[in-house]
Design a protein around this motif. Structure first.
Motif, mmCIF file in Angstrom:
data_model
loop_
_atom_site.group_PDB
_atom_site.id
_atom_site.type_symbol
_atom_site.label_atom_id
_atom_site.label_comp_id
_atom_site.label_asym_id
_atom_site.label_seq_id
_atom_site.Cartn_x
_atom_site.Cartn_y
_atom_site.Cartn_z
ATOM 1 N N PHE A 129 0.906 -1.186 0.113
ATOM 2 C CA PHE A 129 -0.024 0.086 0.202
ATOM 3 C C PHE A 129 0.916 1.106 -0.156
ATOM 4 C CE2 PHE A 129 -2.665 -3.314 1.681
ATOM 5 C CZ PHE A 129 -3.847 -3.115 1.348
ATOM 6 N N LEU A 130 0.518 2.334 -0.861
ATOM 7 C CA LEU A 130 1.357 3.259 -0.909
ATOM 8 C C LEU A 130 0.656 4.574 -1.527
ATOM 9 C CD1 LEU A 130 3.798 3.289 -4.004
ATOM 10 C CD2 LEU A 130 2.670 1.475 -3.343
ATOM 11 N N ASP A 131 1.329 5.796 -1.653
ATOM 12 C CA ASP A 131 0.662 6.968 -2.060
ATOM 13 C C ASP A 131 1.724 7.229 -3.159
ATOM 14 O OD1 ASP A 131 0.175 9.454 -2.840
ATOM 15 O OD2 ASP A 131 0.271 10.255 -0.940
ATOM 16 N N ALA A 132 1.178 7.192 -4.380
ATOM 17 C CA ALA A 132 1.966 7.216 -5.671
ATOM 18 C C ALA A 132 2.230 8.717 -5.985
ATOM 19 C CB ALA A 132 1.377 6.636 -6.882
ATOM 20 N N ASP A 133 1.827 9.419 -5.248
ATOM 21 C CA ASP A 133 2.070 11.038 -5.387
ATOM 22 C C ASP A 133 3.349 11.341 -4.475
ATOM 23 O OD1 ASP A 133 0.330 11.526 -7.157
ATOM 24 O OD2 ASP A 133 -1.110 12.625 -5.915
ATOM 25 N N ASP A 134 3.640 10.566 -3.413
ATOM 26 C CA ASP A 134 4.807 10.797 -2.616
ATOM 27 C C ASP A 134 6.218 10.097 -3.269
ATOM 28 O OD1 ASP A 134 6.665 10.978 -0.957
ATOM 29 O OD2 ASP A 134 5.425 10.245 0.769
ATOM 30 N N PRO A 135 7.201 10.869 -3.851
ATOM 31 C CA PRO A 135 8.362 10.315 -4.442
ATOM 32 C C PRO A 135 9.061 9.222 -3.578
ATOM 33 C CG PRO A 135 8.140 12.549 -5.021
ATOM 34 C CD PRO A 135 7.352 12.282 -3.959
ATOM 35 N N ARG A 136 9.014 9.559 -2.204
ATOM 36 C CA ARG A 136 9.706 8.577 -1.192
ATOM 37 C C ARG A 136 9.134 7.173 -1.567
ATOM 38 N NH1 ARG A 136 8.374 11.781 4.207
ATOM 39 N NH2 ARG A 136 6.657 11.496 3.166
ATOM 40 N N GLN A 137 7.741 7.142 -1.308
ATOM 41 C CA GLN A 137 7.104 5.923 -1.380
ATOM 42 C C GLN A 137 7.242 5.166 -2.784
ATOM 43 O OE1 GLN A 137 3.085 5.857 0.770
ATOM 44 N NE2 GLN A 137 3.512 7.851 1.277
ATOM 45 N N VAL A 138 7.353 5.975 -3.733
ATOM 46 C CA VAL A 138 7.472 5.063 -5.227
ATOM 47 C C VAL A 138 8.882 4.587 -5.111
ATOM 48 C CG1 VAL A 138 7.716 5.697 -7.590
ATOM 49 C CG2 VAL A 138 5.972 6.912 -6.416
ATOM 50 N N ALA A 139 10.063 5.291 -4.700
ATOM 51 C CA ALA A 139 11.216 5.073 -4.600
ATOM 52 C C ALA A 139 11.381 3.790 -3.547
ATOM 53 C CB ALA A 139 12.226 5.979 -3.984
ATOM 54 N N TRP A 140 10.721 3.763 -2.547
ATOM 55 C CA TRP A 140 10.490 2.652 -1.615
ATOM 56 C C TRP A 140 10.049 1.301 -2.350
ATOM 57 C CZ3 TRP A 140 6.127 0.135 -0.143
ATOM 58 C CH2 TRP A 140 6.187 -0.904 0.952
ATOM 59 N N MET A 141 9.004 1.549 -3.050
ATOM 60 C CA MET A 141 8.395 0.489 -3.689
ATOM 61 C C MET A 141 9.290 -0.246 -4.636
ATOM 62 S SD MET A 141 5.595 -1.632 -4.003
ATOM 63 C CE MET A 141 6.037 -3.018 -4.734
ATOM 64 N N LYS A 142 10.022 0.456 -5.557
ATOM 65 C CA LYS A 142 11.056 0.227 -6.531
ATOM 66 C C LYS A 142 12.072 -0.670 -5.919
ATOM 67 C CE LYS A 142 10.415 3.960 -9.908
ATOM 68 N NZ LYS A 142 11.082 5.153 -10.590
ATOM 69 N N ALA A 143 12.336 -0.355 -4.717
ATOM 70 C CA ALA A 143 13.580 -1.290 -4.027
ATOM 71 C C ALA A 143 13.035 -2.460 -3.378
ATOM 72 C CB ALA A 143 14.150 -0.008 -2.984
ATOM 73 N N GLN A 144 11.717 -2.673 -3.488
ATOM 74 C CA GLN A 144 10.941 -3.945 -2.654
ATOM 75 C C GLN A 144 11.267 -5.337 -3.457
ATOM 76 O OE1 GLN A 144 9.828 -3.666 0.490
ATOM 77 N NE2 GLN A 144 10.759 -1.634 0.231
ATOM 78 N N THR A 145 11.645 -6.145 -2.790
ATOM 79 C CA THR A 145 11.734 -7.732 -3.340
ATOM 80 C C THR A 145 10.690 -8.425 -2.685
ATOM 81 O OG1 THR A 145 14.213 -7.274 -3.732
ATOM 82 C CG2 THR A 145 13.200 -9.693 -3.691
ATOM 83 N N PRO A 146 9.515 -8.789 -3.224
ATOM 84 C CA PRO A 146 8.474 -9.503 -2.770
ATOM 85 C C PRO A 146 8.864 -10.766 -2.219
ATOM 86 C CG PRO A 146 7.886 -8.577 -4.865
ATOM 87 C CD PRO A 146 9.266 -8.328 -4.786
ATOM 88 N N PRO A 147 8.475 -11.138 -0.922
ATOM 89 C CA PRO A 147 8.873 -12.286 -0.744
ATOM 90 C C PRO A 147 7.957 -13.664 -1.203
ATOM 91 C CG PRO A 147 7.559 -11.329 1.165
ATOM 92 C CD PRO A 147 7.615 -10.363 -0.159
ATOM 93 N N THR A 148 6.929 -13.245 -2.143
ATOM 94 C CA THR A 148 6.051 -14.246 -2.623
ATOM 95 C C THR A 148 6.278 -13.961 -4.186
ATOM 96 O OG1 THR A 148 4.430 -12.826 -2.449
ATOM 97 C CG2 THR A 148 4.444 -14.709 -0.707
ATOM 98 N N LEU A 149 5.863 -15.061 -4.828
ATOM 99 C CA LEU A 149 5.835 -14.890 -6.355
ATOM 100 C C LEU A 149 4.888 -13.990 -6.855
ATOM 101 C CD1 LEU A 149 7.124 -16.165 -8.958
ATOM 102 C CD2 LEU A 149 5.207 -18.035 -8.983
ATOM 103 N N ARG A 150 3.777 -13.930 -6.243
ATOM 104 C CA ARG A 150 2.673 -12.981 -6.680
ATOM 105 C C ARG A 150 2.618 -11.960 -5.647
ATOM 106 N NH1 ARG A 150 -2.291 -16.044 -5.873
ATOM 107 N NH2 ARG A 150 -3.474 -14.024 -6.782
ATOM 108 N N TYR A 151 2.242 -10.560 -6.140
ATOM 109 C CA TYR A 151 2.330 -9.408 -5.363
ATOM 110 C C TYR A 151 1.477 -8.351 -5.943
ATOM 111 C CZ TYR A 151 5.436 -6.909 -8.316
ATOM 112 O OH TYR A 151 5.960 -6.370 -9.379
ATOM 113 N N LYS A 152 0.740 -7.491 -5.150
ATOM 114 C CA LYS A 152 -0.105 -6.254 -5.691
ATOM 115 C C LYS A 152 0.244 -5.137 -5.292
ATOM 116 C CE LYS A 152 -4.286 -9.340 -6.452
ATOM 117 N NZ LYS A 152 -5.842 -9.304 -6.351
ATOM 118 N N VAL A 153 0.266 -4.216 -5.992
ATOM 119 C CA VAL A 153 0.594 -2.795 -5.547
ATOM 120 C C VAL A 153 -0.544 -2.035 -5.424
ATOM 121 C CG1 VAL A 153 1.834 -0.568 -6.115
ATOM 122 C CG2 VAL A 153 2.791 -2.762 -6.551
ATOM 123 N N ILE A 154 -1.195 -1.718 -4.328
ATOM 124 C CA ILE A 154 -2.359 -0.985 -4.277
ATOM 125 C C ILE A 154 -2.274 0.326 -3.475
ATOM 126 C CG2 ILE A 154 -4.625 -1.156 -2.970
ATOM 127 C CD1 ILE A 154 -3.788 -3.974 -2.382
#
Length: 210
Positions: free
Chosen positions: A129-154
């Motif tokens: 879950f994140l606010d896409a208008d916040d560059p910090r959160q977008v950068a955080w999401m780009k750095a994530q490595t999901p622990p599961t094969l499937r994931y959703k960005v909400i």
């Protein structure tokens, strides 16, 4: 004879009143009664709008509003960022309000039973879950490595099309905050994973300022 005299007298008394009546003329404007049907009025108004180009402009504006609302739904209110991480647990266990049976009549849940859906069907994916208008959160999401094969960005805020291009993945939106409210999420960005029969929700710390 007496009745005839009474009738004649009454007639004579009425004559001066009739003779004294005057033509007072016409007071105010007089118009013929005309009633325009609502359909005729609407058709006339539409023709006028088409002739002036207002109809095309209205259609364009409506289309733009629909597109804008689709790509950028109303943001979820009340969510915060923090410089400290937060962890909370969500237990989906609920109490059955009545007896439930399958199509063959076999009862699989009785009133009063306590059931945890995660004990039967796992989440099977990671939720972000994140606010896409916040560059910090977008950068955080780009750095994530999901622990599961499937994931959703909400998203809880932001433009869906822009976020799709930035993160190169399919984007969902938490309409009216239904998911964040149910899970009790207060801080974003947050990642949701399953641990045992509960959901673990961890919000990431964000540096102050955007």
């Amino acid at each position: 004879m007496k009745r005839l005299r009474q009738f004649s007298l009454a007639l004579l008394l009425c004559v001066p009143c009739i003779g004294g009546a005057k033509d007072l003329g016409v007071w105010g404007d007089v118009y013929p009664v005309q009633e325009q049907s609502m359909l005729s009025f609407i058709q006339g108004r539409l023709k006028q709008l088409e002739a002036t180009g207002e109809m095309a402009q209205m259609q364009h504006d409506f289309k733009e509003r629909v597109i804008e609302n689709t790509l950028r739904p109303p943001p979820v209110e009340g969510l915060l960022t923090d410089t400290q991480p937060h962890t909370l647990w969500y237990d989906p266990t609920f109490t059955v309000q009545g007896d439930y049976a399958d199509h063959q009549g076999t009862v699989f849940a009785r009133q009063g039973d306590r059931i945890n859906p995660l004990s039967h069907v796992g989440l099977g994916q990671t939720l972000y879950f994140l606010d896409a208008d916040d560059p910090r959160q977008v950068a955080w999401m780009k750095a994530q490595t999901p622990p599961t094969l499937r994931y959703k960005v909400i998203l809880t805020n932001g433009n869906i099309k822009t976020a799709t291009q930035q993160l190169n993945t399919r984007i969902y939106f938490d309409q009216a905050g239904s998911l964040t409210q149910q899970l009790g999420i207060r801080y974003i960005p947050a990642v949701v994973t399953q641990e045992g029969d509960k959901l673990r929700i961890v919000s990431a710390p964000m540096q102050e300022g955007r």
